[in-house]
Motif scaffolding. Structure first.
Motif, PDB file in Angstrom:
ATOM      1  N   VAL A   1       0.813  -1.212   0.000  1.00 37.52           N
ATOM      2  CA  VAL A   1       0.000   0.000   0.000  1.00 37.52           C
ATOM      3  C   VAL A   1       0.853   1.270   0.000  1.00 37.52           C
ATOM      4  CG1 VAL A   1      -1.740   1.293   1.301  1.00 37.52           C
ATOM      5  CG2 VAL A   1      -1.896  -1.190   1.132  1.00 37.52           C
ATOM      6  N   LEU A   2       1.894   1.296   0.807  1.00 43.56           N
ATOM      7  CA  LEU A   2       2.664   2.514   1.019  1.00 43.56           C
ATOM      8  C   LEU A   2       3.293   3.111  -0.249  1.00 43.56           C
ATOM      9  CD1 LEU A   2       2.905   3.996   3.664  1.00 43.56           C
ATOM     10  CD2 LEU A   2       5.181   3.071   3.921  1.00 43.56           C
ATOM     11  N   PRO A   3       3.734   2.315  -1.214  1.00 38.49           N
ATOM     12  CA  PRO A   3       4.283   2.943  -2.432  1.00 38.49           C
ATOM     13  C   PRO A   3       3.268   3.792  -3.199  1.00 38.49           C
ATOM     14  CG  PRO A   3       5.004   0.685  -2.306  1.00 38.49           C
ATOM     15  CD  PRO A   3       4.002   0.876  -1.212  1.00 38.49           C
ATOM     16  N   PHE A   4       1.983   3.567  -2.980  1.00 37.04           N
ATOM     17  CA  PHE A   4       0.954   4.329  -3.690  1.00 37.04           C
ATOM     18  C   PHE A   4       0.437   5.522  -2.893  1.00 37.04           C
ATOM     19  CE2 PHE A   4       0.705  -0.037  -5.314  1.00 37.04           C
ATOM     20  CZ  PHE A   4       0.992   0.228  -6.638  1.00 37.04           C
ATOM     21  N   VAL A   5       0.984   5.735  -1.702  1.00 38.50           N
ATOM     22  CA  VAL A   5       0.575   6.853  -0.854  1.00 38.50           C
ATOM     23  C   VAL A   5       1.600   7.975  -1.018  1.00 38.50           C
ATOM     24  CG1 VAL A   5       0.134   7.567   1.527  1.00 38.50           C
ATOM     25  CG2 VAL A   5      -0.516   5.278   0.784  1.00 38.50           C
ATOM     26  N   ASP A   6       1.137   9.207  -1.025  1.00 32.69           N
ATOM     27  CA  ASP A   6       2.044  10.350  -1.157  1.00 32.69           C
ATOM     28  C   ASP A   6       3.100  10.326  -0.059  1.00 32.69           C
ATOM     29  OD1 ASP A   6       0.726  11.341  -3.354  1.00 32.69           O
ATOM     30  OD2 ASP A   6      -0.620  12.614  -2.165  1.00 32.69           O
ATOM     31  N   SER A   7       4.310  10.749  -0.408  1.00 29.27           N
ATOM     32  CA  SER A   7       5.425  10.668   0.538  1.00 29.27           C
ATOM     33  C   SER A   7       5.279  11.625   1.715  1.00 29.27           C
ATOM     34  CB  SER A   7       6.740  10.924  -0.185  1.00 29.27           C
ATOM     35  OG  SER A   7       6.730  12.219  -0.742  1.00 29.27           O
ATOM     36  N   ASP A   8       4.446  12.651   1.610  1.00 29.89           N
ATOM     37  CA  ASP A   8       4.261  13.574   2.729  1.00 29.89           C
ATOM     38  C   ASP A   8       3.055  13.201   3.600  1.00 29.89           C
ATOM     39  OD1 ASP A   8       2.438  14.152   0.776  1.00 29.89           O
ATOM     40  OD2 ASP A   8       2.595  16.336   0.989  1.00 29.89           O
ATOM     41  N   HIS A   9       2.437  12.075   3.322  1.00 25.88           N
ATOM     42  CA  HIS A   9       1.280  11.623   4.108  1.00 25.88           C
ATOM     43  C   HIS A   9       1.739  11.178   5.499  1.00 25.88           C
ATOM     44  CE1 HIS A   9      -2.276   9.235   5.225  1.00 25.88           C
ATOM     45  NE2 HIS A   9      -2.921  10.016   4.361  1.00 25.88           N
ATOM     46  N   VAL A  10       0.873  11.341   6.495  1.00 22.13           N
ATOM     47  CA  VAL A  10       1.205  11.020   7.883  1.00 22.13           C
ATOM     48  C   VAL A  10       1.452   9.522   8.082  1.00 22.13           C
ATOM     49  CG1 VAL A  10      -1.186  10.719   8.660  1.00 22.13           C
ATOM     50  CG2 VAL A  10       0.536  11.537  10.264  1.00 22.13           C
ATOM     51  N   LEU A  11       0.935   8.695   7.216  1.00 24.03           N
ATOM     52  CA  LEU A  11       1.102   7.244   7.321  1.00 24.03           C
ATOM     53  C   LEU A  11       2.567   6.822   7.212  1.00 24.03           C
ATOM     54  CD1 LEU A  11      -0.562   4.615   7.560  1.00 24.03           C
ATOM     55  CD2 LEU A  11      -0.625   4.551   5.076  1.00 24.03           C
ATOM     56  N   HIS A  12       3.366   7.595   6.496  1.00 23.22           N
ATOM     57  CA  HIS A  12       4.774   7.247   6.277  1.00 23.22           C
ATOM     58  C   HIS A  12       5.606   7.301   7.556  1.00 23.22           C
ATOM     59  CE1 HIS A  12       5.328   6.592   1.979  1.00 23.22           C
ATOM     60  NE2 HIS A  12       4.309   7.419   1.818  1.00 23.22           N
ATOM     61  N   LYS A  13       5.177   8.054   8.551  1.00 16.04           N
ATOM     62  CA  LYS A  13       5.983   8.160   9.767  1.00 16.04           C
ATOM     63  C   LYS A  13       5.917   6.896  10.625  1.00 16.04           C
ATOM     64  CE  LYS A  13       2.856  10.348  13.052  1.00 16.04           C
ATOM     65  NZ  LYS A  13       2.666  11.476  13.946  1.00 16.04           N
ATOM     66  N   TYR A  14       4.993   5.991  10.344  1.00 18.90           N
ATOM     67  CA  TYR A  14       4.872   4.745  11.103  1.00 18.90           C
ATOM     68  C   TYR A  14       5.660   3.592  10.492  1.00 18.90           C
ATOM     69  CZ  TYR A  14       1.074   7.220  13.387  1.00 18.90           C
ATOM     70  OH  TYR A  14       0.345   8.142  14.075  1.00 18.90           O
ATOM     71  N   PHE A  15       6.341   3.821   9.395  1.00 22.94           N
ATOM     72  CA  PHE A  15       7.063   2.765   8.692  1.00 22.94           C
ATOM     73  C   PHE A  15       8.508   3.163   8.464  1.00 22.94           C
ATOM     74  CE2 PHE A  15       2.626   2.296   7.580  1.00 22.94           C
ATOM     75  CZ  PHE A  15       2.426   0.942   7.706  1.00 22.94           C
ATOM     76  N   LEU A  16       9.366   2.156   8.419  1.00 22.54           N
ATOM     77  CA  LEU A  16      10.775   2.372   8.091  1.00 22.54           C
ATOM     78  C   LEU A  16      10.913   2.689   6.612  1.00 22.54           C
ATOM     79  CD1 LEU A  16      12.344  -0.625  10.036  1.00 22.54           C
ATOM     80  CD2 LEU A  16      12.534   1.788  10.614  1.00 22.54           C
ATOM     81  N   PRO A  17      12.085   3.182   6.184  1.00 21.21           N
ATOM     82  CA  PRO A  17      12.305   3.395   4.749  1.00 21.21           C
ATOM     83  C   PRO A  17      12.129   2.089   3.960  1.00 21.21           C
ATOM     84  CG  PRO A  17      14.018   4.470   6.009  1.00 21.21           C
ATOM     85  CD  PRO A  17      13.193   3.673   6.985  1.00 21.21           C
ATOM     86  N   ARG A  18      11.806   2.227   2.698  1.00 26.40           N
ATOM     87  CA  ARG A  18      11.446   1.082   1.858  1.00 26.40           C
ATOM     88  C   ARG A  18      12.579   0.071   1.680  1.00 26.40           C
ATOM     89  NH1 ARG A  18       8.966   3.785  -2.661  1.00 26.40           N
ATOM     90  NH2 ARG A  18       7.405   4.471  -1.199  1.00 26.40           N
ATOM     91  N   GLU A  19      13.828   0.503   1.802  1.00 26.01           N
ATOM     92  CA  GLU A  19      14.962  -0.420   1.636  1.00 26.01           C
ATOM     93  C   GLU A  19      14.909  -1.544   2.676  1.00 26.01           C
ATOM     94  OE1 GLU A  19      15.955   3.038   2.395  1.00 26.01           O
ATOM     95  OE2 GLU A  19      15.431   3.445   0.316  1.00 26.01           O
TER      96      GLU A  19
END
Length: 86
Positions: free
Chosen positions: A33-51
């Motif tokens: 799901v996360l690759p399709f969410v904008d990078s400035d969305h609040v959801l990104h702060k709950y996940f580590l970088p994609r690598e």
């Protein structure tokens, strides 16, 4: 006494199932799901970088294979028969 152990086994089993379900859900959202969410969305702060979505499972797989190999080596070593001296 046996009934108490059965309850403990059930509790441990249920906690492992819940942990696995949460881990699977977290990883699925992270990778799918996360690759399709904008990078400035609040959801990104709950996940580590994609690598890390590739690195962490790779490390876990190596550790799992090492544990399986160590267990197999210990079982084989303990079950070996001593050689007969003629």
């Amino acid at each position: 006494m046996l009934r108490d152990w059965k309850r403990v086994d059930q509790a441990v089993g249920m906690s492992l199932v819940v942990f696995s379900l949460l881990l699977f859900t977290y990883y699925s959202v992270w990778v799918i799901v996360l690759p399709f969410v904008d990078s400035d969305h609040v959801l990104h702060k709950y996940f580590l970088p994609r690598e890390y979505s590739v690195i962490l499972p790779g490390i876990a797989a190596v550790i799992l294979l090492l544990c399986i190999g160590a267990f197999t080596a210990v079982v084989i070593w303990k079950n070996r028969k001593p050689k007969k001296v003629d």
